[in-house]
Write an enzyme that holds these catalytic residues in place. Structure first.
Site, PDB file in Angstrom:
ATOM      1  N   SER A  26      -2.093   5.829  13.209  1.00  0.00           N
ATOM      2  CA  SER A  26      -3.549   5.039  13.479  1.00  0.00           C
ATOM      3  C   SER A  26      -3.438   4.079  14.553  1.00  0.00           C
ATOM      4  CB  SER A  26      -3.675   4.243  12.070  1.00  0.00           C
ATOM      5  OG  SER A  26      -2.882   3.200  11.933  1.00  0.00           O
ATOM      6  N   LYS A  27      -4.544   3.465  14.643  1.00  0.00           N
ATOM      7  CA  LYS A  27      -4.639   2.649  15.723  1.00  0.00           C
ATOM      8  C   LYS A  27      -3.484   1.587  15.648  1.00  0.00           C
ATOM      9  CE  LYS A  27      -9.248   2.916  17.076  1.00  0.00           C
ATOM     10  NZ  LYS A  27     -10.119   3.167  15.885  1.00  0.00           N
ATOM     11  N   ARG A  28      -2.864   1.173  14.802  1.00  0.00           N
ATOM     12  CA  ARG A  28      -1.716   0.321  14.735  1.00  0.00           C
ATOM     13  C   ARG A  28      -0.565   0.720  15.574  1.00  0.00           C
ATOM     14  NH1 ARG A  28       1.244   0.537  10.489  1.00  0.00           N
ATOM     15  NH2 ARG A  28       0.035   2.113   9.656  1.00  0.00           N
ATOM     16  N   GLY A  69      -1.183   1.871  18.451  1.00  0.00           N
ATOM     17  CA  GLY A  69      -1.599   2.137  19.852  1.00  0.00           C
ATOM     18  C   GLY A  69      -2.706   2.823  19.987  1.00  0.00           C
TER      19      GLY A  69
END
Ligand code: GLU
Length: 509
Positions: free
Chosen positions: A272-274, A276
């Site tokens: 996920s966005k976590r 990057g």
């Protein structure tokens, strides 16, 4: 087929041509037809790209058809800008489509008709329950400790009751009437799957506002485009039994399904966005080569055989098979991408690399036609020298910049480490003189001169080498310094050596 010929023969020449074409298509019985169906609610991310890539490889391997469909039924969350961005990302990776893009937002009426046809045939029914009513009944059911699914409150409404509700202006959704039984299918990745309908509720096909749900639009479109294999992320597995029921209700052949395992981040949690920026264009903007990215993405869940090899697109097309997709979740390991990218930068033909590099140099104002004409030999040597130290096109562009222009930055750490030695103020001017006198400003001559001067002045050659590297390139790491200086040329080298105190001051302020 005969019937449609007779009918279309009365039409224009173009109609006849279309009819002929469709006959040809229908005749190819075993023809693979797949689709990629992104929702344009954000940029294309790597998970979706892997789905696109596997569909594309499968289509190309079987000389089939790859259809692109933009699932923009959620009008509020979809945007044209995101659709464009998705097409741009597919183009960058090199995935071309044979049909489409088909925009679902242009097909609302077709979905409505399909839903109504199911009502007419008693396979679906109108539902007037409001979300509040449903919520209240759900809570009451759960309070009794029972499992909730839609209670078919509207299934038995009489025509008069329906009419009354309509007149009151209550919006009517259409729900699919899930029959009793079990739906089974053989997933090409996960194997046999069976779902008892006890666990399925009468799902909504058309909302009260007339918009189709995902299940309806996806199945109607897959039928219309005669999709033979649905290859998509395994977050869709639970949707598949409902969709199979819909295919049957619409009297259409059920395609085969292959659900691809979820991609995980290095911490083994869902990517996920976590982890990057996972948007595909972000990898383009970071200077990855499309082929390196292609290899990296294709090898998430599938291996063409040799992990050490960079495959050409043609080789991957030839080798691709759904049978070789592994069930386990692949881990998105950026270091593998970096490794592939730097290998490719070093192994690809120089002219091809220059072609890839050109837009980057242009953007930085470093490109000129001269590089392809008078200075071509020099430029090729330069790219060849600097590529060994570059993991991305951004690195390579940064490495090349000081050879072409005077604008480049000095790494403060490198300056502090290698330019503070007081001896440099005495020895560098002497070395400058030596360089000026050199008949031939070539790597071996530069090296010989530098080592002799170091010896004479009682300073380590390494001290001079490090200092020169930072002064001429602004950084502490580069390919062999003597080759660097030869390519940089005498004039630039001398001018930059003279900047010693200026550069030191720049870092202090
Ligand atoms: N639009 C769906 C998604 O982006 C894909 C639907 C499908 O492949 O069936 O997840």
């Amino acid at each position: 087929m005969e019937g449609s010929w007779t009918f279309l023969n009365n039409g224009s020449g173009y109609d006849i041509f279309l009819a002929w074409k469709s006959t040809q298509r229908n005749n190819k019985k075993n023809m693979v037809r797949v689709r990629f169906a992104p929702s344009p609610t954000g940029h294309l991310h790597v998970g979706a790209l892997r789905t696109a890539l596997f569909n594309w490889l499968f289509a190309r391997h079987h000389r089939g058809t790859f259809v692109l469909r933009i699932e923009d039924t959620d009008v509020a969350r979809s945007s044209e800008e995101m659709s464009r961005s998705i097409l741009e990302a597919l183009n960058w990776v090199g995935l071309d489509w044979d049909e489409g893009p088909i925009y679902q937002s242009q097909r609302f009426e077709i979905y409505r008709q399909a839903a109504r046809s199911l009502v007419d045939r008693g396979l679906a029914y109108y539902c007037f329950c409001t979300p509040e009513e449903i919520e209240a009944r759900r809570q009451a059911t759960q309070a009794r400790g029972e499992h909730w699914k839609y209670d078919r409150h509207c299934l038995e409404l009489t025509d008069e009751e329906k009419q009354e509700l309509r007149e009151k202006g209550v919006p009517a959704a259409i729900r699919f009437l899930v029959p009793e039984g079990v739906t089974e299918f053989d997933d090409l990745v996960h194997g046999h799957i069976a779902v008892d309908h006890k666990n399925l509720e009468d799902f909504v096909l058309l909302r009260g506002d007339g918009f189709p749900t995902y299940h309806l639009s996806v199945v109607v479109d897959d039928i219309d485009t005669r999709i033979t294999h649905v290859i998509r992320g395994d977050d869709h597995i639970s949707n598949t039994p409902k969709q199979i029921l819909l295919y049957r209700a619409l009297a259409a052949p059920v395609p085969q399904f292959a659900h691809l395992p979820l991609i995980l981040g290095p911490d083994r949690k869902k990517l996920s966005k976590r982890h990057g920026d996972t948007s595909v264009l972000n990898f383009r903007d970071k200077g990855y080569l499309p082929l390196a990215f292609f290899n990296f993405m294709a090898q998430l869940s599938w291996s063409p055989g040799n992990e050490e090899k960079i495959y050409s697109v043609e080789e991957m097309v030839r080798e691709f098979s759904l049978e070789r997709i592994s069930k386990g979740s692949p881990v998105f390991d950026l270091s593998k991408l970096e490794w592939l990218n730097s290998r490719l930068i070093n192994e690809m033909p120089l002219t091809e690399l220059i072609g890839q590099l050109r837009p980057w140099l242009e953007r930085e104002g470093l490109w000129s036609e001269e590089l392809m004409t008078e200075r071509r030999e020099w430029f090729e040597r330069l790219v060849d020298l600097t590529r060994s130290r570059s993991r991305t096109l951004v690195d390579l562009c940064g490495m090349i910049a000081p050879f072409i222009a005077d604008r480049f930055s000095y790494d403060p750490e490198a300056v502090r480490k290698h330019l503070q030695n007081g001896e440099l103020d005495r020895v560098l001017p002497l070395l400058e003189d030596d360089f000026r006198k050199l008949e031939n400003f070539s790597a071996p001559e530069i090296e010989r001169t530098l080592r002799e001067r170091a010896e004479k002045e009682g300073i380590k050659a390494a001290v001079l080498i490090h200092a020169l590297r930072v002064l001429t390139l602004g950084r502490a790491v580069s390919p062999g310094l003597f080759d660097v200086l030869e390519l940089m040329g005498r004039e630039k080298t001398l001018a930059r050596m003279e900047r010693l105190s200026e550069v030191r001051e720049m870092i202090q302020t």
